[in-house]
Design an enzyme around this catalytic site. Sequence first.
Site, PDB file in Angstrom:
ATOM      1  N   MET A 110      33.694  44.074  39.521  1.00 46.86           N
ATOM      2  CA  MET A 110      33.409  43.102  38.451  1.00 46.86           C
ATOM      3  C   MET A 110      34.939  42.527  37.691  1.00 46.86           C
ATOM      4  O   MET A 110      34.981  41.552  37.456  1.00 46.86           O
ATOM      5  CB  MET A 110      32.467  43.742  37.192  1.00 46.86           C
ATOM      6  CG  MET A 110      31.131  44.005  37.824  1.00 46.86           C
ATOM      7  SD  MET A 110      30.370  42.630  38.829  1.00 46.86           S
ATOM      8  CE  MET A 110      30.215  41.268  37.715  1.00 46.86           C
ATOM      9  N   ASP A 125      41.663  23.829  33.916  1.00 46.29           N
ATOM     10  CA  ASP A 125      41.985  23.411  32.454  1.00 46.29           C
ATOM     11  C   ASP A 125      43.338  22.956  32.518  1.00 46.29           C
ATOM     12  O   ASP A 125      43.644  21.896  31.930  1.00 46.29           O
ATOM     13  CB  ASP A 125      42.155  24.700  31.536  1.00 46.29           C
ATOM     14  CG  ASP A 125      42.419  24.396  30.218  1.00 46.29           C
ATOM     15  OD1 ASP A 125      41.813  23.391  29.670  1.00 46.29           O
ATOM     16  OD2 ASP A 125      43.373  24.955  29.541  1.00 46.29           O
TER      17      ASP A 125
END
Length: 160
Positions: A110, A125
């Site tokens: 994870m 971004d």
Amino acid sequence: MKELTHVDERGVKMVEVGHKGEVFRKAVAKGRIRLRPETIELIKSGKTKKGNVIATAQIAGILAVKRTPELIPLCHPIPLTGVDITFEFGEDYIEATCEVRAYYKTGVEMEALTGVSVALLTIWDMVKAVEKDENGQYPFTRIEGIHVVEKVKGKDHSLQ
């Protein structure tokens, strides 16, 4: 048939790992961001207005790995021993790879997935101004293929 580990008759739970021994753990995750070829060239040449895209994405990915238990509610805080985030360029994509290592009682996949995801989001971004079309949309930009490519439990292969 396999069962879900984070849910039982009482509801949601954090899996108990106290009985497990600490062993070497490694996970490697990859993913890609598709960008216009012109954007790839801007990144390679260091001519983006927001600065060094790759260095910023590496830092963001590493920070995300360290904060995985704050972002994913049932993840254990894991004492990490190392994180590496690397990038490969294609004509119209950048592939990010995140490798996470630890000696602990549970895996780090994870964390690797979180690191690669945030690294790719950071790239988006930083280049969104040149990726947008005249209507402010992203017709070409895509994050895709995020997956675990390797998970290791046991012997530390990195020290051989």
